[in-house]
Design an enzyme around this catalytic site. Structure first.
Site, PDB file in Angstrom:
ATOM      1  N   LYS A 234       0.147  13.184  61.855  1.00  0.00           N
ATOM      2  CA  LYS A 234      -1.112  13.537  61.207  1.00  0.00           C
ATOM      3  C   LYS A 234      -1.366  15.018  61.460  1.00  0.00           C
ATOM      4  O   LYS A 234      -0.882  15.576  62.459  1.00  0.00           O
ATOM      5  CB  LYS A 234      -2.253  12.702  61.832  1.00  0.00           C
ATOM      6  CG  LYS A 234      -3.469  12.569  60.974  1.00  0.00           C
ATOM      7  CD  LYS A 234      -3.419  11.395  60.034  1.00  0.00           C
ATOM      8  CE  LYS A 234      -4.626  11.331  59.151  1.00  0.00           C
ATOM      9  NZ  LYS A 234      -4.619  10.184  58.254  1.00  0.00           N
TER      10      LYS A 234
ATOM     11  N   GLY B 215     -19.548  -0.571  50.227  1.00  0.00           N
ATOM     12  CA  GLY B 215     -19.021   0.655  49.633  1.00  0.00           C
ATOM     13  C   GLY B 215     -18.633   0.374  48.196  1.00  0.00           C
ATOM     14  O   GLY B 215     -18.132  -0.708  47.885  1.00  0.00           O
TER      15      GLY B 215
ATOM     16  N   GLY C 232     -16.781   2.826  46.370  1.00  0.00           N
ATOM     17  CA  GLY C 232     -15.953   4.007  46.121  1.00  0.00           C
ATOM     18  C   GLY C 232     -14.646   3.648  45.447  1.00  0.00           C
ATOM     19  O   GLY C 232     -14.551   2.647  44.724  1.00  0.00           O
ATOM     20  N   HIS C 233     -13.638   4.460  45.717  1.00  0.00           N
ATOM     21  CA  HIS C 233     -12.340   4.308  45.030  1.00  0.00           C
ATOM     22  C   HIS C 233     -11.704   2.953  45.304  1.00  0.00           C
ATOM     23  O   HIS C 233     -11.369   2.213  44.377  1.00  0.00           O
ATOM     24  CB  HIS C 233     -11.383   5.413  45.501  1.00  0.00           C
ATOM     25  CG  HIS C 233     -11.761   6.758  44.994  1.00  0.00           C
ATOM     26  ND1 HIS C 233     -12.525   7.632  45.717  1.00  0.00           N
ATOM     27  CD2 HIS C 233     -11.494   7.359  43.826  1.00  0.00           C
ATOM     28  CE1 HIS C 233     -12.704   8.735  45.012  1.00  0.00           C
ATOM     29  NE2 HIS C 233     -12.097   8.593  43.862  1.00  0.00           N
ATOM     30  N   VAL C 234     -11.506   2.634  46.585  1.00  0.00           N
ATOM     31  CA  VAL C 234     -10.803   1.385  46.937  1.00  0.00           C
ATOM     32  C   VAL C 234     -11.615   0.189  46.457  1.00  0.00           C
ATOM     33  O   VAL C 234     -11.091  -0.743  45.828  1.00  0.00           O
ATOM     34  CB  VAL C 234     -10.561   1.311  48.467  1.00  0.00           C
ATOM     35  CG1 VAL C 234      -9.962  -0.034  48.848  1.00  0.00           C
ATOM     36  CG2 VAL C 234      -9.651   2.448  48.921  1.00  0.00           C
ATOM     37  N   ALA C 235     -12.921   0.223  46.726  1.00  0.00           N
ATOM     38  CA  ALA C 235     -13.794  -0.899  46.359  1.00  0.00           C
ATOM     39  C   ALA C 235     -13.756  -1.168  44.856  1.00  0.00           C
ATOM     40  O   ALA C 235     -13.744  -2.321  44.421  1.00  0.00           O
ATOM     41  CB  ALA C 235     -15.228  -0.593  46.803  1.00  0.00           C
TER      42      ALA C 235
HETATM   43  P1  NAD Z   1     -14.726   6.667  48.897  1.00  0.00           P
HETATM   44  O1  NAD Z   1     -15.337   7.871  49.528  1.00  0.00           O
HETATM   45  O2  NAD Z   1     -14.278   6.740  47.478  1.00  0.00           O
HETATM   46  O3  NAD Z   1     -15.729   5.411  49.003  1.00  0.00           O
HETATM   47  C1  NAD Z   1     -16.496   5.121  50.120  1.00  0.00           C
HETATM   48  C2  NAD Z   1     -17.868   4.662  49.617  1.00  0.00           C
HETATM   49  O4  NAD Z   1     -18.601   4.109  50.702  1.00  0.00           O
HETATM   50  C3  NAD Z   1     -18.714   5.790  49.031  1.00  0.00           C
HETATM   51  O5  NAD Z   1     -19.158   5.437  47.741  1.00  0.00           O
HETATM   52  C4  NAD Z   1     -19.890   5.893  50.008  1.00  0.00           C
HETATM   53  O6  NAD Z   1     -21.091   6.290  49.391  1.00  0.00           O
HETATM   54  C5  NAD Z   1     -19.962   4.482  50.543  1.00  0.00           C
HETATM   55  N1  NAD Z   1     -20.632   4.297  51.822  1.00  0.00           N
HETATM   56  C6  NAD Z   1     -20.638   5.090  52.912  1.00  0.00           C
HETATM   57  N2  NAD Z   1     -21.366   4.535  53.898  1.00  0.00           N
HETATM   58  C7  NAD Z   1     -21.833   3.357  53.431  1.00  0.00           C
HETATM   59  C8  NAD Z   1     -22.642   2.331  53.977  1.00  0.00           C
HETATM   60  N3  NAD Z   1     -23.102   2.389  55.216  1.00  0.00           N
HETATM   61  N4  NAD Z   1     -22.926   1.260  53.208  1.00  0.00           N
HETATM   62  C9  NAD Z   1     -22.446   1.166  51.946  1.00  0.00           C
HETATM   63  N5  NAD Z   1     -21.679   2.117  51.375  1.00  0.00           N
HETATM   64  C10 NAD Z   1     -21.381   3.194  52.107  1.00  0.00           C
HETATM   65  O7  NAD Z   1     -13.516   6.255  49.867  1.00  0.00           O
HETATM   66  P2  NAD Z   1     -12.264   5.326  49.534  1.00  0.00           P
HETATM   67  O8  NAD Z   1     -11.105   6.183  49.192  1.00  0.00           O
HETATM   68  O9  NAD Z   1     -12.662   4.222  48.646  1.00  0.00           O
HETATM   69  O10 NAD Z   1     -11.962   4.753  51.002  1.00  0.00           O
HETATM   70  C11 NAD Z   1     -12.785   3.737  51.557  1.00  0.00           C
HETATM   71  C12 NAD Z   1     -12.310   3.425  52.974  1.00  0.00           C
HETATM   72  O11 NAD Z   1     -10.937   3.013  52.936  1.00  0.00           O
HETATM   73  C13 NAD Z   1     -12.344   4.619  53.929  1.00  0.00           C
HETATM   74  O12 NAD Z   1     -12.662   4.124  55.219  1.00  0.00           O
HETATM   75  C14 NAD Z   1     -10.915   5.127  53.931  1.00  0.00           C
HETATM   76  O13 NAD Z   1     -10.596   5.801  55.142  1.00  0.00           O
HETATM   77  C15 NAD Z   1     -10.152   3.831  53.809  1.00  0.00           C
HETATM   78  N6  NAD Z   1      -8.815   3.983  53.225  1.00  0.00           N
HETATM   79  C16 NAD Z   1      -8.683   4.488  51.968  1.00  0.00           C
HETATM   80  C17 NAD Z   1      -7.417   4.604  51.412  1.00  0.00           C
HETATM   81  C18 NAD Z   1      -7.248   5.115  50.004  1.00  0.00           C
HETATM   82  O14 NAD Z   1      -6.141   4.939  49.441  1.00  0.00           O
HETATM   83  N7  NAD Z   1      -8.252   5.714  49.394  1.00  0.00           N
HETATM   84  C19 NAD Z   1      -6.270   4.217  52.151  1.00  0.00           C
HETATM   85  C20 NAD Z   1      -6.444   3.668  53.441  1.00  0.00           C
HETATM   86  C21 NAD Z   1      -7.726   3.564  53.964  1.00  0.00           C
END
Ligand code: NAD
Length: 367
Positions: free
Chosen positions: A99, A199, A201-204
Site C-alpha cells: 500500500k 450507504g 455509493g458506488h458499491v451499494a
Molecule cells: P462511495 O464513497 O461511493 O460510497 C459510500 C457512501 O456511504 C457514500 O454515498 C456516503 O455518503 C455514504 N455514507 C457515509 N457514511 C454513512 C453513514 N454513516 N450512513 C449511511 N451512509 C453513509 O464508496 P464505495 O466505493 O461505494 O465504497 C464503499 C465501501 O466499500 C468503502 O468502505 C470502501 O472502502 C469499500 N470498498 C470499496 C471497493 C470499491 O471497489 N469501490 C472495494 C473494496 C472495498
C-alpha cells in the site's frame, strides 16, 4: 547521488531532488520493506509499505490523505498493506500485499508533477509494489503515475485498464450473501429476503441492482438523502434514516459505507441474522466477531467478501480480461463457504478462521 537526512534517518537521492529513506522501526518489523519518499521539487511526501511478497509482487492502492503527522501516515500504511496481503491470499491471487500513502489534501494538493514524482517512487521499487487507486485518488491521477512507471493498475479503460472496480466489488458482495444463506439454510436464494444496505455509493448501487433482480426486499440509507432517494427510486427500496439502518429488523445487514460500524455501541442494537458488506474493516476490533457469534449473527469477513475490486485489478497485470475477472470474483462464493466450514470445524469465529487460513497458506509457501 548525494546524502541527506529526513525524519526517518539517512536518505539517498535517487534522482534530482527525490530522496529515498528505508524505514526501520519496531512497527515495521513484520513488513518486508517500508520506504519514505520525499521530493524536494514537488513537496511530495509518500510512504510505500510492502508487507509480504510470498505469493507475488505486492498490490494495493495509493491513498491521498491529510495525515496530521508522519507517524499517523506510517501507522495507516502498515495496517492497510498487511490487510492487502490477507485479501489477496484468501482470494488465491498470485499477489502480495502493499500500500502507499501520499500525505496531502486531495481537494487542494493534486498536480500532474506531484503524481509523476509519485510514479518515479513506485518505479524505483522495480515492480515489487504495484499501485492502484484508493481514497483521494482517481483514474486521471493514475494515468499521470503511469507516465513514469508501468507498475500501475486501476487505469482508465482508454489506457488499457479496467476502469471502476465497484461493479466487481458489488458482485463479490452479492455472491457472498448467497453463500452465507447457503451455509446457514441450505438454499442460496435471496428472493423475499429483507436486506438493509448502509450507504448508497458506488458499491451499494451495483449491489442493490443484483438484489432487486433476485427479488429481495431492500432498505437503503445514506447520510446524503438525495443519494438514498435516487438509488431507492431505481431499485424500488424503502429509505431508512442513517440512525435506524443498523437496528431495522432484516435478514441481512450490508455495511457499504464506512469501517468500524460493528462496535461496542452498535452491537446490542443489531437486528439481523447475517452481516455481509462491502466496507473495509467492518468490525472495529476482531473481538467483535466473537460478540456477533454469541448473538448468533453470521459474519462474513469483509476482506473475503469485498475482494472483487482487487481481483479485478489483478487481472490487468498481463492483459485485462473482464470475463476472467468476473469468473474469479464469483469464486468468492466458494472461498467464503470454505471459511465458514473451517470456522465451524475449528470452533472459531469466521474472521479468525479466515486469518488462520491465510497465515497457514503463507507459512506453507515459505517452508
Ligand atoms: P462511495 O464513497 O461511493 O460510497 C459510500 C457512501 O456511504 C457514500 O454515498 C456516503 O455518503 C455514504 N455514507 C457515509 N457514511 C454513512 C453513514 N454513516 N450512513 C449511511 N451512509 C453513509 O464508496 P464505495 O466505493 O461505494 O465504497 C464503499 C465501501 O466499500 C468503502 O468502505 C470502501 O472502502 C469499500 N470498498 C470499496 C471497493 C470499491 O471497489 N469501490 C472495494 C473494496 C472495498
Amino acid at each position: 547521488m548525494s546524502d541527506a537526512f529526513t525524519p526517518f534517518g539517512k536518505a539517498t537521492e535517487i534522482s534530482s531532488g527525490l530522496l529515498y529513506t528505508p524505514v526501520h522501526t519496531p512497527a515495521t518489523a513484520a513488513h518486508e520493506q517500508v520506504v519514505y519518499f520525499k521530493d524536494e521539487k514537488t513537496s511530495l511526501q509518500a510512504i510505500i509499505a510492502i508487507h509480504d511478497t510470498t505469493f507475488g509482487p505486492s498490490l494495493g492502492g495509493a491513498r491521498m490523505w491529510p495525515y496530521p503527522n508522519l507517524e499517523a501516515a506510517l501507522d495507516d500504511v502498515l495496517r492497510l498493506s498487511k490487510g492487502m496481503t490477507y485479501k489477496a491470499a484468501i482470494s488465491g491471487l498470485n499477489q502480495g500485499g502493499g500500500k502507499a500513502v501520499i500525505i496531502g489534501d486531495s481537494r487542494t494538493d493534486k498536480s500532474e508533477e506531484l503524481f509523476r514524482a509519485f510514479g518515479r517512487c513506485v518505479d524505483f521499487l522495480a515492480g515489487q509494489y504495484i499501485t492502484a487507486e484508493d481514497v483521494g485518488m482517481d483514474e486521471e491521477n493514475m494515468a499521470w503515475v503511469h507516465q513514469e512507471t508501468p507498475h500501475v493498475t486501476g487505469l482508465p479503460k482508454h489506457l488499457g485498464g479496467s476502469g471502476d472496480p465497484s461493479p466487481f466489488t458489488a458482485l463479490g458482495v452479492y455472491v457472498s450473501m448467497k453463500a452465507s444463506m447457503q451455509y446457514a439454510t441450505g438454499q442460496d436464494s435471496l428472493e423475499g429476503k429483507k436486506i438493509a444496505i448502509q450507504g448508497a455509493g458506488h458499491v451499494a448501487s451495483y449491489l442493490a441492482k443484483h438484489l432487486q433482480k433476485e427479488g429481495a426486499i431492500l432498505y437503503i440509507s445514506d447520510i446524503y438523502p438525495e443519494k438514498a432517494e435516487q438509488l431507492a427510486a431505481e431499485v424500488g427500496a424503502e429509505i431508512l434514516a442513517p440512525e435506524h439502518i443498523l437496528s431495522h429488523r432484516v435478514d441481512i445487514l450490508s455495511p457499504c459505507a464506512l469501517g468500524g460500524v460493528i462496535n461496542d455501541e452498535t452491537l446490542d442494537r443489531l437486528a439481523c441474522d447475517f452481516i455481509v458488506g462491502g466496507a473495509n474493516n467492518i468490525l472495529r476490533e476482531e473481538v467483535h466477531g466473537q460478540r456477533l457469534k454469541e448473538r448468533s449473527i453470521l459474519y462474513a469477513p469483509d476482506y473475503v467478501v469485498n475482494a472483487g475490486g482487487i481481483i479485478n485489478i489483478s487481472n490487468e497485470i498481463g492483459g485485462y480480461n473482464p470475463e476472467r475477472a468476473t469468473e474469479q470474483t464469483r469464486e468468492i462464493y466458494h472461498t467464503l463457504l470454505e471459511v465458514f466450514y473451517y470456522a465451524k470445524t475449528h470452533n472459531l469465529t469466521p474472521n479468525l478462521a479466515s486469518n488462520q487460513l491465510v497465515e497457514q497458506r503463507l507459512a506453507n509457501a515459505q517452508k
